[in-house]
Design a protein around this motif. Structure first.
Motif, PDB file in Angstrom:
ATOM      1  N   MET A   1       0.958  -1.212   0.288  1.00 60.51           N
ATOM      2  CA  MET A   1       0.028   0.162   0.035  1.00 60.51           C
ATOM      3  C   MET A   1       1.001   1.345  -0.125  1.00 60.51           C
ATOM      4  N   GLY A   2       0.559   2.164  -1.075  1.00 59.51           N
ATOM      5  CA  GLY A   2       1.206   3.174  -1.014  1.00 59.51           C
ATOM      6  C   GLY A   2       1.040   4.411   0.283  1.00 59.51           C
ATOM      7  N   GLU A   3       1.436   5.577  -0.041  1.00 54.09           N
ATOM      8  CA  GLU A   3       1.498   6.695   1.218  1.00 54.09           C
ATOM      9  C   GLU A   3      -0.156   7.134   1.239  1.00 54.09           C
ATOM     10  N   GLY A   4      -0.293   7.528   2.727  1.00 55.63           N
ATOM     11  CA  GLY A   4      -1.523   7.999   2.778  1.00 55.63           C
ATOM     12  C   GLY A   4      -2.850   7.208   2.508  1.00 55.63           C
ATOM     13  N   VAL A   5      -2.770   6.095   2.322  1.00 55.26           N
ATOM     14  CA  VAL A   5      -3.888   5.188   1.865  1.00 55.26           C
ATOM     15  C   VAL A   5      -4.946   4.876   3.327  1.00 55.26           C
ATOM     16  N   ALA A   6      -6.161   4.966   3.018  1.00 56.74           N
ATOM     17  CA  ALA A   6      -7.186   4.972   4.355  1.00 56.74           C
ATOM     18  C   ALA A   6      -8.115   3.800   3.741  1.00 56.74           C
ATOM     19  N   VAL A   7      -7.991   2.586   4.636  1.00 57.40           N
ATOM     20  CA  VAL A   7      -8.972   1.653   4.659  1.00 57.40           C
ATOM     21  C   VAL A   7      -9.870   1.686   5.780  1.00 57.40           C
ATOM     22  N   SER A   8     -11.197   1.629   5.496  1.00 56.25           N
ATOM     23  CA  SER A   8     -12.102   1.561   6.584  1.00 56.25           C
ATOM     24  C   SER A   8     -12.581   0.280   7.130  1.00 56.25           C
ATOM     25  N   GLY A   9     -12.136  -1.042   6.427  1.00 57.71           N
ATOM     26  CA  GLY A   9     -12.271  -2.361   7.027  1.00 57.71           C
ATOM     27  C   GLY A   9     -11.076  -3.055   7.399  1.00 57.71           C
ATOM     28  N   ASP A  10     -11.286  -4.339   7.495  1.00 59.52           N
ATOM     29  CA  ASP A  10     -10.151  -5.418   7.738  1.00 59.52           C
ATOM     30  C   ASP A  10      -9.124  -5.456   6.615  1.00 59.52           C
TER      31      ASP A  10
END
Length: 332
Positions: A1-10
């Motif tokens: 995953m790159g910089e500043g990635v946002a994932v709301s789940g698992d």
């Protein structure tokens, strides 16, 4: 995953997981082998690592973590100081070429020759670009999205442009600022919306509408919805005998026969199709007044006798007046 990635789940990785700096995970992370976390990564859930855990500075794991292997906490400041001291000493000794070569090798971003478990990265690794937002409702990618073969995705996609491989199953819609290319044997349970061109491959099906500037479809593709394309819809078909592979009918009533498959491979940047032969199609609307054997409002057909009588009536009045005037002068 790159910089500043946002994932709301698992997140669940059967092999390694590499998460770059400033990324945020809204739930738990489970890694089957080793985990690498960059600086300022935040994990709201629990981190479970079956192998080694390598974390950077200021990493926050709110739910705690479990690691069965080594735990390494990196601090990049000493490394930077070492590099500065090394460069200063080498420059003092007059070895500038060696410093330049060392810096090129150190900051080289190429990944040629890198393999994962003996296979190419494209076949084994999920790559998420920087500043991506992933949630159960949608996946937002700021650049171009590339999806490989035999993928299964749930959720809507918001991208700048997208290109998919074969046998994709997407349960969601695609909203793109640029072009959308759907590979062969794919199924999309949603709509395709683009400000550019939408290309639907062979044996693919879209359970929704398409709204784009132009649409190119294979003759064996199917769309169960409305297609809106101001610049026209083109249909690709497999070349057989002397039949052209593409027939396009544009908004001006012109039939355009084009060579498509060859240009799709050789000139992808110049558009998908290019006209090589243009034929005017007969239009049911007549715009001119001089229509051969046609009907013009206000002008009825007349026989030769009717036209002759009309001319007689037209000239009879002035001719009779001249006769009466001549007779009057003679009598006086």
């Amino acid at each position: 995953m790159g910089e500043g990635v946002a994932v709301s789940g698992d997140i669940a990785a059967f092999s390694d997981a590499r998460i770059d700096m400033w990324s945020k995970i809204g739930s738990g992370v489970k890694v089957g082998r080793n985990a690498y976390l960059g600086e300022f990564v935040t994990i709201d859930g629990k981190l479970i690592v079956e192998g080694d855990l390598d974390v950077g500075k200021e990493v926050k794991i709110k739910g705690g973590f479990e690691a069965k292997g080594w735990i390494i906490v990196r601090n990049p400041v000493p490394v930077i100081m070492f590099l500065l001291l090394y460069i200063r000493e080498m420059m003092r000794l007059g070895k500038g070429e060696e410093v330049e070569k060392a810096l090129e090798e150190l900051f080289d971003d190429s990944e040629e020759g890198e393999e994962f478990d003996g296979k190419e990265p494209a076949e084994k690794v999920l790559i998420i670009p920087a500043d991506t937002r992933i949630s159960p409702e949608a996946m937002e990618i700021g650049g171009k999205a590339v999806i490989g073969n035999n993928c299964y995705l749930i959720g809507n996609l918001r991208v700048q442009s997208i290109e998919t491989g074969k046998a994709l199953i997407l349960k969601g819609s695609i909203n793109s600022e640029g072009n959308i290319t759907i590979g062969e044997n794919s199924t999309v349970y949603g709509s395709l919306i683009s400000k550019g061109q939408v290309h639907v491959g062979k044996n693919s099906r879209v359970f929704g509408g398409i709204r784009a500037d132009s649409v190119v479809m294979h003759e064996k593709a199917r769309v169960d919805g409305t297609i809106k394309a101001p610049s026209g819809v083109s249909f690709l078909r497999e070349a057989s005998g002397e039949k052209p592979p593409l027939a396009e009918v544009n908004a001006l009533g012109k039939v355009i026969m084009v060579e498509a498959e060859e240009q799709l491979r050789n000139e992808p940047d110049k558009g998908l199709v290019k006209a090589v032969n243009i034929e005017e199609a007969d239009s049911p609307i007549k715009t001119g007044l001089k229509v051969k054997d046609g009907f013009v409002p206000g002008m009825e057909k007349k026989s030769a006798r009717t036209r002759s009588l009309a001319r007689t009536r037209h000239f009879a009045g002035p001719r009779s007046l001249r006769k009466r005037q001549g007779a009057g002068d003679h009598q006086s």
